[in-house]
Design a protein around this motif. Structure first.
Motif, PDB file in Angstrom:
ATOM      1  N   ASN A  17       0.509  -1.230   0.278  1.00 51.85           N
ATOM      2  CA  ASN A  17       0.245   0.093  -0.342  1.00 51.85           C
ATOM      3  C   ASN A  17       1.185   1.402   0.443  1.00 51.85           C
ATOM      4  O   ASN A  17       1.975   0.961   0.306  1.00 51.85           O
ATOM      5  CB  ASN A  17      -0.986  -0.206   0.653  1.00 51.85           C
ATOM      6  CG  ASN A  17      -0.312   0.653   3.028  1.00 51.85           C
ATOM      7  OD1 ASN A  17       0.162   0.844   2.605  1.00 51.85           O
ATOM      8  ND2 ASN A  17      -0.459  -1.583   3.026  1.00 51.85           N
ATOM      9  N   PRO A  18       0.480   2.838  -0.411  1.00 53.98           N
ATOM     10  CA  PRO A  18       1.414   3.807  -0.349  1.00 53.98           C
ATOM     11  C   PRO A  18       2.308   3.784   0.310  1.00 53.98           C
ATOM     12  O   PRO A  18       2.828   4.453   0.319  1.00 53.98           O
ATOM     13  CB  PRO A  18       0.220   4.495  -1.056  1.00 53.98           C
ATOM     14  CG  PRO A  18      -0.411   3.523  -2.129  1.00 53.98           C
ATOM     15  CD  PRO A  18      -0.623   2.395  -0.700  1.00 53.98           C
ATOM     16  N   LYS A  19       1.128   4.274   1.552  1.00 53.08           N
ATOM     17  CA  LYS A  19       2.169   4.300   3.117  1.00 53.08           C
ATOM     18  C   LYS A  19       3.191   3.725   3.523  1.00 53.08           C
ATOM     19  O   LYS A  19       3.851   4.404   4.377  1.00 53.08           O
ATOM     20  CB  LYS A  19       0.574   4.490   4.432  1.00 53.08           C
ATOM     21  CG  LYS A  19       1.053   5.074   5.688  1.00 53.08           C
ATOM     22  CD  LYS A  19       0.087   5.070   6.655  1.00 53.08           C
ATOM     23  CE  LYS A  19       0.454   5.859   7.748  1.00 53.08           C
ATOM     24  NZ  LYS A  19      -1.154   6.103   8.462  1.00 53.08           N
ATOM     25  N   THR A  20       2.825   2.308   3.561  1.00 43.72           N
ATOM     26  CA  THR A  20       3.758   1.129   3.828  1.00 43.72           C
ATOM     27  C   THR A  20       5.016   1.531   2.581  1.00 43.72           C
ATOM     28  O   THR A  20       6.425   1.910   3.323  1.00 43.72           O
ATOM     29  CB  THR A  20       3.697  -0.272   3.873  1.00 43.72           C
ATOM     30  OG1 THR A  20       2.454  -0.494   3.564  1.00 43.72           O
ATOM     31  CG2 THR A  20       4.909  -0.887   3.951  1.00 43.72           C
ATOM     32  N   LEU A  21       5.187   1.419   1.440  1.00 45.40           N
ATOM     33  CA  LEU A  21       6.090   1.709   0.761  1.00 45.40           C
ATOM     34  C   LEU A  21       6.464   3.395   0.550  1.00 45.40           C
ATOM     35  O   LEU A  21       7.416   3.574  -0.067  1.00 45.40           O
ATOM     36  CB  LEU A  21       5.365   1.809  -1.066  1.00 45.40           C
ATOM     37  CG  LEU A  21       5.298   0.435  -1.343  1.00 45.40           C
ATOM     38  CD1 LEU A  21       4.849   0.222  -2.737  1.00 45.40           C
ATOM     39  CD2 LEU A  21       6.545  -0.859  -1.387  1.00 45.40           C
ATOM     40  N   SER A  22       5.971   4.166   1.713  1.00 49.99           N
ATOM     41  CA  SER A  22       6.553   5.749   1.364  1.00 49.99           C
ATOM     42  C   SER A  22       7.527   5.726   2.164  1.00 49.99           C
ATOM     43  O   SER A  22       9.225   6.327   2.081  1.00 49.99           O
ATOM     44  CB  SER A  22       5.128   6.720   1.362  1.00 49.99           C
ATOM     45  OG  SER A  22       5.079   6.318   3.256  1.00 49.99           O
ATOM     46  N   GLU A  23       7.462   4.640   3.283  1.00 51.21           N
ATOM     47  CA  GLU A  23       8.852   4.234   3.997  1.00 51.21           C
ATOM     48  C   GLU A  23      10.116   4.236   3.336  1.00 51.21           C
ATOM     49  O   GLU A  23      11.387   4.521   3.366  1.00 51.21           O
ATOM     50  CB  GLU A  23       9.019   3.529   4.968  1.00 51.21           C
ATOM     51  CG  GLU A  23       7.977   3.730   5.710  1.00 51.21           C
ATOM     52  CD  GLU A  23       6.937   2.521   7.163  1.00 51.21           C
ATOM     53  OE1 GLU A  23       8.149   1.455   6.621  1.00 51.21           O
ATOM     54  OE2 GLU A  23       5.680   2.820   7.467  1.00 51.21           O
ATOM     55  N   TYR A  24       9.535   3.874   1.862  1.00 50.05           N
ATOM     56  CA  TYR A  24      11.557   3.407   0.733  1.00 50.05           C
ATOM     57  C   TYR A  24      11.715   4.659   0.132  1.00 50.05           C
ATOM     58  O   TYR A  24      12.564   4.674  -0.800  1.00 50.05           O
ATOM     59  CB  TYR A  24      10.942   2.104   0.105  1.00 50.05           C
ATOM     60  CG  TYR A  24      11.112   1.554   1.034  1.00 50.05           C
ATOM     61  CD1 TYR A  24      11.585   0.460   1.236  1.00 50.05           C
ATOM     62  CD2 TYR A  24       9.607   0.662   1.208  1.00 50.05           C
ATOM     63  CE1 TYR A  24      11.571  -0.973   1.985  1.00 50.05           C
ATOM     64  CE2 TYR A  24       9.404  -0.262   2.129  1.00 50.05           C
ATOM     65  CZ  TYR A  24      10.283  -1.139   2.331  1.00 50.05           C
ATOM     66  OH  TYR A  24      10.111  -2.398   3.112  1.00 50.05           O
ATOM     67  N   LEU A  25      10.867   5.332   0.359  1.00 48.31           N
ATOM     68  CA  LEU A  25      11.684   6.994   0.183  1.00 48.31           C
ATOM     69  C   LEU A  25      12.125   8.046  -0.001  1.00 48.31           C
ATOM     70  O   LEU A  25      11.943   8.466   1.552  1.00 48.31           O
ATOM     71  CB  LEU A  25      10.255   7.420  -1.065  1.00 48.31           C
ATOM     72  CG  LEU A  25       9.532   6.877  -2.121  1.00 48.31           C
ATOM     73  CD1 LEU A  25       7.714   6.845  -2.405  1.00 48.31           C
ATOM     74  CD2 LEU A  25       9.592   6.172  -3.449  1.00 48.31           C
ATOM     75  N   ASN A  26      12.991   8.567  -0.382  1.00 48.86           N
ATOM     76  CA  ASN A  26      13.724  10.471   0.096  1.00 48.86           C
ATOM     77  C   ASN A  26      13.132  11.213  -0.408  1.00 48.86           C
ATOM     78  O   ASN A  26      13.676  11.110  -1.940  1.00 48.86           O
ATOM     79  CB  ASN A  26      14.951   9.843   0.225  1.00 48.86           C
ATOM     80  CG  ASN A  26      15.787  10.900   0.507  1.00 48.86           C
ATOM     81  OD1 ASN A  26      14.972  12.256   0.728  1.00 48.86           O
ATOM     82  ND2 ASN A  26      16.974  10.579   1.629  1.00 48.86           N
TER      83      ASN A  26
END
Length: 230
Positions: free
Chosen positions: A214-223
């Motif tokens: 889900n987008p919220k979980t995957l957002s943790e892999y972004l900078n």
């Protein structure tokens, strides 16, 4: 009006542009930013009691902090799950770059820290017999975020797409590597290293394959800090 606007494109269709766009919106939200997302034209829409609805556009609508009517997020909704220019012809609709630019500029007038405009397919996907979707970010003059699907051939696809974006006179703001398939590609790390060296912009993140992503979980892999510099 929106302080930062980016156009999100991909190396191909089905590379995860929507999930990446929604994850960027979630990351910006976590940083306290006000966000908007839109997909000006979407094919493959479901016929619902509320009208035609596209899953990708709905994901962007949910991920943004600012509440918007669906018709603003996805002003041109087409039912057939085929290339947008063919779907438009079948639906008796006329789609032009100028019309899409008008929708985008209307969205840019709304107050927000970040607006993401998600394209369809790759950089040169047709809108009609004369124009490709790349005409929209060119007319808007906005920087581009490139989504690269980690699979065999992605180096060629990524470098050609980046070259086309730069040759069109636009700024490539960053790229995101996305594992859109459950099985990792052979020599994935070597591929990532090569792309990081060859693409002249920051890698904003490497998205793993997660079955229940889900987008919220995957957002943790972004900078995404670089998107808000300057």
């Amino acid at each position: 009006m929106a302080k930062k606007t980016f156009f999100v494109t991909g190396t191909d269709t089905g590379v995860g542009k929507t999930m990446v766009s929604a994850a960027i919106l979630e990351a910006a939200k976590a940083a306290g930013k006000r966000t908007l997302g839109m997909k000006p034209i979407a094919s493959g829409c479901d016929n619902t009691p509320e009208g035609l609805r596209n899953d990708d556009a709905l994901m962007l609508q949910r991920a943004a902090t600012e509440a918007l009517a669906y018709d603003l997020v996805n002003p041109i909704a087409l039912e057939p799950a085929i290339a947008p220019h063919v779907a438009a012809v079948q639906a008796g609709r006329v789609v032009t770059a100028g019309r899409l630019v008008g929708f985008c500029r209307g969205m840019q007038m709304r107050p927000a820290d970040l607006l993401l405009i998600e394209g369809a397919g790759g950089w040169r996907v047709p809108l009609n017999d004369r124009e490709t979707y790349s005409a929209v970010p060119r007319e808007l003059g906005v920087p581009v975020i490139l989504v690269v699907s980690l699979k065999l051939g992605c180096i060629n696809h990524a470098l050609l797409t980046a070259e086309a974006i730069l040759n069109d006179g636009l700024v490539l703001a960053g790229w995101v590597a996305n594992r859109a398939e459950p099985v990792a590609m052979s020599c994935e790390q070597e591929t990532l290293s090569y792309l990081t060296e060859q693409l002249p912009v920051p890698c904003l993140g490497v998205m793993p394959w997660i079955v229940t992503a889900n987008p919220k979980t995957l957002s943790e892999y972004l900078n995404i800090d670089s998107l808000f510099e300057n």
